[in-house]
Write an enzyme that holds these catalytic residues in place. Structure first.
Site, PDB file in Angstrom:
ATOM      1  N   ASP A  25       0.829  -1.210   0.000  1.00 52.81           N
ATOM      2  CA  ASP A  25       0.000   0.000   0.000  1.00 52.81           C
ATOM      3  C   ASP A  25       0.862   1.259   0.000  1.00 52.81           C
ATOM      4  OD1 ASP A  25      -2.395   1.358  -0.042  1.00 52.81           O
ATOM      5  OD2 ASP A  25      -2.644   1.343   2.139  1.00 52.81           O
ATOM      6  N   HIS A  42       2.087   3.418  -9.066  1.00 47.77           N
ATOM      7  CA  HIS A  42       1.831   1.995  -9.324  1.00 47.77           C
ATOM      8  C   HIS A  42       2.977   1.380 -10.128  1.00 47.77           C
ATOM      9  CE1 HIS A  42      -2.008   2.333  -7.491  1.00 47.77           C
ATOM     10  NE2 HIS A  42      -2.578   3.035  -8.453  1.00 47.77           N
ATOM     11  N   LEU A 136      11.155 -20.130  -4.841  1.00 51.34           N
ATOM     12  CA  LEU A 136      10.109 -19.365  -4.151  1.00 51.34           C
ATOM     13  C   LEU A 136       8.754 -19.531  -4.850  1.00 51.34           C
ATOM     14  CD1 LEU A 136       9.683 -16.881  -2.027  1.00 51.34           C
ATOM     15  CD2 LEU A 136       9.724 -15.485  -4.085  1.00 51.34           C
TER      16      LEU A 136
END
Ligand code: IPE
Ligand code: IPE
Ligand code: MG
Length: 256
Positions: A25, A42, A136
């Site tokens: 955020d 963004h 991962l």
């Protein structure tokens, strides 16, 4: 443990969370502070994702779940939503090659039918391409909502009751869990939210039941190795009791 990134962590392996879940955020505020368009924030956020994926792998985290777009984010101005979708498309195409090279397995969770056919196809392709990777596991939550997840699990069980496969009385938390997103992965151990807000915003409601929480004021585009390491250090100092007493936990660690 990721194969692509050697583990140079100073933490003992047992204190490294297996699964880290992050609410990314603060992109909009990061851009606004620089008198730039929110979208620039963004875009800068994608660079932060790249950094965090790499550090998480290096530190020995097995699963990294990132909240990219919530079921409530459709409420944003149409233009911002459109730009976010475009960015998601571009990032998927561009980043997937790098992820694949780094042995990362990508998974997208959420109500994917809400996306365009083209985006759904790209998601499918990206998941298929990386499915066999053993490093991962990167989970991206897109059009995801914790309440949606619980409701879709309830729906699956209700259908099985309707079909006569199970009885309503048989339903328990374990059965619900088996129908939830991420059920086949270790439960999140560490939750991190950047951007200063201290709320869950309909992220993994069910899965965060015993997760350790870590909040930072750092805005997502500024998120870096140092912030991850602070969060990991905070996690390493905590005693997870899961309802037991502290004494019981210490005894358990001693092999009693
Ligand atoms: C998070 O950043 C990214 C998404 C929700 C898509 P925000 O866009 O929420 O940034 P702030 O909270 O407005 O600063
Ligand atoms: C949560 O951030 C969702 C994502 C980061 C994808 P928001 O910015 O949408 O959360 P609220 O609206 O401030 O709670
Ligand atoms: Mg926000």
């Amino acid at each position: 443990m990721s194969d692509a990134y050697p583990d140079n962590s100073t933490l003992s392996a047992s204190k490294v969370p297996r699964h880290v879940a992050i609410i990314m955020d603060g992109n909009g505020r990061w851009a606004e502070r620089r008198h730039m368009l929110r979208f620039t924030g963004h875009k800068a956020g994608v660079d932060a994702v790249r950094r965090v994926v790499e550090v998480a792998g290096k530190r020995g985290v097995e699963v990294l779940t990132l909240f990219a777009f919530s079921s409530e984010n459709w409420r944003r101005p149409k233009k911002e939503v459109g730009l976010l979708m475009d960015l998601f498309m571009v990032a998927l195409e561009r980043e997937v090659k790098r992820l694949n090279k780094n042995n990362v397995r990508l998974r997208i969770i959420g109500h994917l039918e809400g996306f365009s056919e083209k985006l759904q196809m790209r998601i499918h392709r990206a998941q298929t391409l990386t499915a066999g990777n053993t490093g991962l596991t990167l989970v991206v939550a897109a059009n995801y909502g914790g309440r949606w997840d619980i409701a879709q699990a309830a729906k699956q069980l209700a259908r099985r009751v309707e079909a006569g496969e199970i009885r309503a009385d048989d339903i328990d938390a374990e059965m619900m869990n088996a129908c939830m997103c991420l059920h086949d992965l270790p439960e999140p151990d560490l939750f991190i939210r950047s951007g200063g807000e201290m709320r869950i915003s309909n992220f993994l409601l069910w899965q965060l039941a015993y997760c350790e929480m870590y909040f930072t004021d750092i805005l997502w585009p500024d998120f870096n190795e140092g912030v991850i390491d602070d969060a990991l250090a905070s996690f390493a100092k905590r005693q997870r009791r899961f309802g037991r007493t502290g004494e019981q936990v210490v005894e358990g660690e001693g092999g009693a």
